[in-house]
Design a protein around this motif. Structure first.
Motif, short mmCIF file in Angstrom:
data_model
loop_
_atom_site.label_atom_id
_atom_site.label_comp_id
_atom_site.label_asym_id
_atom_site.label_seq_id
_atom_site.Cartn_x
_atom_site.Cartn_y
_atom_site.Cartn_z
N LEU A 91 0.82 -1.22 0.00
CA LEU A 91 0.00 0.00 0.00
C LEU A 91 0.85 1.27 0.00
CD1 LEU A 91 -2.81 -1.00 2.55
CD2 LEU A 91 -2.99 -0.90 0.07
N GLU A 94 4.58 0.31 -2.93
CA GLU A 94 4.27 -0.09 -4.29
C GLU A 94 3.14 0.74 -4.90
OE1 GLU A 94 6.11 -2.21 -5.91
OE2 GLU A 94 7.35 -2.67 -4.15
N TRP A 95 2.21 1.20 -4.07
CA TRP A 95 1.04 1.90 -4.60
C TRP A 95 1.14 3.41 -4.42
CZ3 TRP A 95 -3.99 -1.39 -3.52
CH2 TRP A 95 -3.88 -2.61 -4.23
N PHE A 96 0.34 3.98 -3.48
CA PHE A 96 0.15 5.44 -3.43
C PHE A 96 0.73 6.09 -2.18
CE2 PHE A 96 -3.35 3.64 -5.92
CZ PHE A 96 -3.20 4.33 -7.10
N THR A 100 -2.82 6.44 0.51
CA THR A 100 -3.63 5.21 0.52
C THR A 100 -4.74 5.31 1.57
OG1 THR A 100 -1.66 3.98 -0.13
CG2 THR A 100 -3.50 2.70 0.71
N SER A 137 -0.85 11.65 -3.68
CA SER A 137 0.36 10.88 -3.99
C SER A 137 1.34 11.73 -4.80
CB SER A 137 -0.03 9.62 -4.76
OG SER A 137 1.11 8.93 -5.23
N GLY A 157 4.45 6.87 -2.50
CA GLY A 157 4.40 5.61 -3.23
C GLY A 157 5.17 5.68 -4.55
N HIS A 159 3.90 5.16 -7.35
CA HIS A 159 3.03 5.86 -8.30
C HIS A 159 3.36 7.35 -8.31
CE1 HIS A 159 -0.54 8.43 -8.89
NE2 HIS A 159 -0.76 7.65 -9.93
#
Length: 800
Positions: A91, A94-96, A100, A137, A157, A159
């Motif tokens: 979360l 790797e993501w935001f 998140t 983000s 993140g 992203h």
């Protein structure tokens, strides 16, 4: 037999899909699914929080593992274990990143919607949370990314990291900054309408006026726009471009449910002394003596005798658990569908419907299609009640000032409106009413208060056990929480002998009674007659004082008295408000008739200006009890539930009271306004705690004494009373008066257990004999004989 088997076979083949559909659409399935989603959301939030403390240590241990890896990984420090460490890494890194949290908020909304704990628009929340996640983000990576290069976390993140680098390469740092700011302004513009005025104020911009040509061109589009009232009242139709779209069937998304919040936030006032409103006025005219007196002594403080008196504390009242935010969405939707179906059966189409959920009643407001007669809907009251299987359906057609038709439907699970929530509300605590009476809460959950001085009298009626006694206790309680004993006195008349007995403990603080009366609560109907006639005499005496002072009402009079413009040596005095409360008025009328009705009518007609107000209650709302004279002088009325339409018309001059649901559900009527209220509940232990709190404080030496009522005979005593025919109790009465040194008719009546007329004749004979003086209004008669020896000489001379 073959047909029977065929029938069962067909039934079995159709039962499978229907049961599967029923399973996926059942309330239990939705609730369990929502609960699982909510638990996952909480688990994810805990893992994310733990990552900030343990992420650096866990980074090397979970590297290369997927979320679905179920092997053993040792040494992981995340609070939620290996699975939480991997989840938080996905979360946040790797993501935001930190943004998140907006996705987790969205999953929480989905869970609450599935559990029917809170109604939210899923599509709207998804769009909003997605945009905020992406923008946050990007913004965090752009502004703070350089500070977290050497840490185990990507603040925005991967992203945000890649998107920020991509935009910097294409637009540069200044361009990326401007894009981020513009996107923020666009987001805030859709979230709140205050964004554009705020930005204009920063640059001191004002919207330019349109030219005349542009105004002419825009005349037609303005006519085609939706009316502003529909936009404000029905929120779900704001996105429509054409009024013809209103003709489409109403679905659940078009059904607006308003859950009124508690605008009157509860306050917790500290224990404080009563601070009466003492007006200070500048003396522009008057005697020089009065001016000097004001400069020397200052304003008169009517509370000086009880200067340390404390108002009752709010925690003396019971605090019930409030469930303002818990609304049964299934119940509201079911009622909405039944109302629409019932109206549709009779050819009535509606444009829109919305519900306002109150503590005990929900108000459904509908707008019918054009051309529908209002009377046609009003006549369907019983049909709607039958379809909803509910008691107390009431149709208001049309709603005053709204242009809608209201249908009031009782809730299956009504809430208790506690007196604690009313007294602790900001509206009550900051009220400036002279005599504030807080009755309860309306359908919109607002505290309903009235000023008794403006009504100026109140009639309460309803069937047995529907809440009259609780309503009277609520009125008394609200006054006790606002007024000092010097400002207010009660005259409590209780033929049932049990309703007001709890207030006898505050006799020397707040109660008024006749001289030489033992019980402060009047229960004997003969004493009721004397008390009411005594109040009429008090009223006349006050009018005399007002005339001498040149004042129009008791408020102006007390203001002059407080500012030393009226001299006590000339008979002037501070006049507290007097509130007369009569329970079981019907029983008194049946017992005494005109002897009761006549003084009540006099007080109701004249006593407003001198600060005497009445509240009468009856459980028999018939025309021989609530006569035309009573109704004419009691414009403010409260109706609890009654059995018949005739009783409702007797109280309110219209229907409605017969459609209430009981348990404190009432209608307040004044002028042309009728308001449905749930009466505040105050229980007997609460009243006991309040009266005990007041009774334990310093009090006056005695209760407030009303003028002695001398009856009709005393006005012409010299012409009708003769010393040649003395009463057999004359000698004993004379000795009693000399011993007590108080010329009181009530004293003779009580000591010898005789009627008031006979006691009045004895007092007239004592006056002719020179033993007592003439009546002096509310003051006791002067006793001319001071000892027994002189009395015996006087009695012997009368016998000769």
């Amino acid at each position: 037999m073959a047909k029977k088997k065929l029938f069962h076979k067909q039934k079995d083949t159709s039962s499978g899909p229907s049961r599967l559909k029923q399973f996926f659409t059942s309330d239990a399935t939705h609730f369990i699914t929502g609960l699982i989603v909510l638990m996952f959301t909480v688990y994810a939030i805990i893992s994310v929080l733990s990552f900030f403390f343990t992420g650096a240590a866990d980074q090397s241990k979970i590297e290369g593992f997927s979320f679905f890896y179920w092997g053993k990984v040792s040494g992981v420090q995340n609070w939620t274990g290996v699975r939480g460490a991997i989840l938080s890494d996905i979360l946040l890194n790797e993501w935001f990143g930190v943004s998140t949290i907006f996705l987790l908020v969205f999953t929480a909304f989905v869970a609450l919607r599935l559990m029917k704990a809170k109604y939210v628009n899923i599509l709207k929340q998804f769009i909003l949370c997605s945009i905020l996640t992406i923008w946050t983000s990007l913004a965090l990576s752009f502004f703070l990314g350089s500070f977290f290069k050497d840490t185990a976390i990507y603040i925005g993140g991967k992203h945000g990291f890649f998107l920020s680098d991509l935009m910097i390469d294409n637009f540069g740092i200044p361009g990326t900054f401007l894009i981020i700011v513009v996107i923020l302004v666009v987001i805030m513009t859709f979230i709140t309408s205050k964004t554009i005025p705020f930005i204009r104020s920063l640059f001191k911009l004002k919207p330019r006026e349109k030219k005349k040509k542009e105004e002419k061109k825009e005349i037609v589009p303005e006519k085609l726009e939706e009316p502003e009232e529909i936009k404000k009242e029905f929120k779900d139709f704001e996105d429509l471009k054409d009024l013809k779209d209103l003709k489409e069937p109403i679905d659940d998304d078009d059904f607006e449910i308003i859950i009124p919040g508690n605008d009157d936030a509860e306050l917790e006032p500290p224990v404080h002394q009563a601070e009466p409103n003492i007006p200070i006025a500048t003396i522009n005219n008057g005697d020089e003596e009065d001016r000097n007196l004001l400069e020397e002594l200052g304003v008169f403080d009517p509370t000086a005798d009880l200067s340390h008196y404390n108002l009752p504390q709010v925690d003396l009242l019971q605090k019930y658990e409030q469930r303002d935010t818990q609304v049964d969405m299934a119940e509201q939707t079911e009622n909405k569908n039944k109302i629409i179906q019932t109206l549709d059966k009779f050819g009535i189409k509606i444009k829109s419907i919305k519900a306002t959920v109150g503590p005990t009643v929900t108000l459904y407001e509908i707008i019918p299609e054009d051309g529908i007669r209002i009377n046609k809907i009003r006549n369907l009251e019983d049909d709607i009640a039958m379809s909803l299987a509910a008691l107390g359906i009431r149709i208001i057609a049309p709603m005053p000032g709204k242009g809608t038709i209201g249908i009031e439907v009782p809730n299956k699970d009504p809430q208790i409106v506690s007196m604690h929530s009313i007294i602790a509300s900001r509206k009550f605590q900051e009220s400036k009413f002279e005599l504030p009476i807080a009755l309860g809460r309306t359908i919109t959950n607002e505290v309903f208060m009235v000023d008794l001085t403006k009504m100026p009298h109140l009639l309460v009626a309803g069937a047995t056990g529907q809440g009259k006694s609780v309503g009277l206790n609520a009125a008394i309680t609200s006054l006790l929480y606002k007024k000092h004993p010097a400002e207010l006195k009660f005259v409590l008349i209780d033929p049932k002998m049990v309703e007001f007995s709890l207030y006898s403990i505050i006799e020397k603080h707040f109660l008024a009674k006749l001289p030489d009366t033992e019980k402060p609560i009047i229960t004997d109907f003969t004493k009721v007659i004397y008390t009411l006639n005594s109040l009429t005499k008090e009223m006349d005496d006050r009018y005399i004082l007002l005339e001498k002072a040149g004042s129009r009402n008791v408020k102006e009079y007390n203001e002059k008295f407080i500012n030393r413009r009226l001299n006590p040596m000339k008979g002037h005095r501070f006049m507290p408000y007097i509130v007369v409360i009569i329970d079981e008025f019907g029983d008194l009328i049946m017992t005494a008739g005109k002897e009761i009705e006549q003084p009540i009518a006099r007080i109701a007609q004249k006593a407003r200006a001198v600060g005497i107000h009445m509240i009468i209650a009856t459980q028999r709302p018939t025309t021989n009890i609530i006569t035309g004279t009573i109704k004419a002088n009691f414009p403010a009325r409260i109706a609890f539930r009654v059995i018949t339409t005739v009783d409702s018309r007797t109280i309110l001059d219209g229907t409605g009271a017969n459609q209430l649901i009981g348990r404190g559900d009432m209608l307040f009527f004044q002028g042309n306004d009728m308001t449905r209220i749930q009466c505040a509940f105050v229980d007997t232990p609460e009243v006991e705690r309040i009266t005990k709190f007041i009774g334990n404080q310093q009090a006056y030496p005695m209760a407030y004494l009303l003028p002695e009522y001398t009856g009709v005979q005393e006005s012409d005593s010299s012409s009708t009373v003769s010393l040649s025919d003395l009463d057999p109790l004359f000698d004993e009465a004379a000795r009693l008066i000399v011993i007590h040194q108080q010329g009181s008719t009530s004293l003779i009546q009580r000591k010898f257990s005789i009627g008031y007329n006979r006691a009045g004749r004895i007092m007239d004979q004592l006056e002719l004999a020179g033993i007592v003086g003439a009546a002096q209004g509310s003051k006791p008669r002067e006793v001319f004989i001071q000892d027994d020896y002189r009395l015996e000489q006087t009695l012997n001379s009368l016998r000769q």
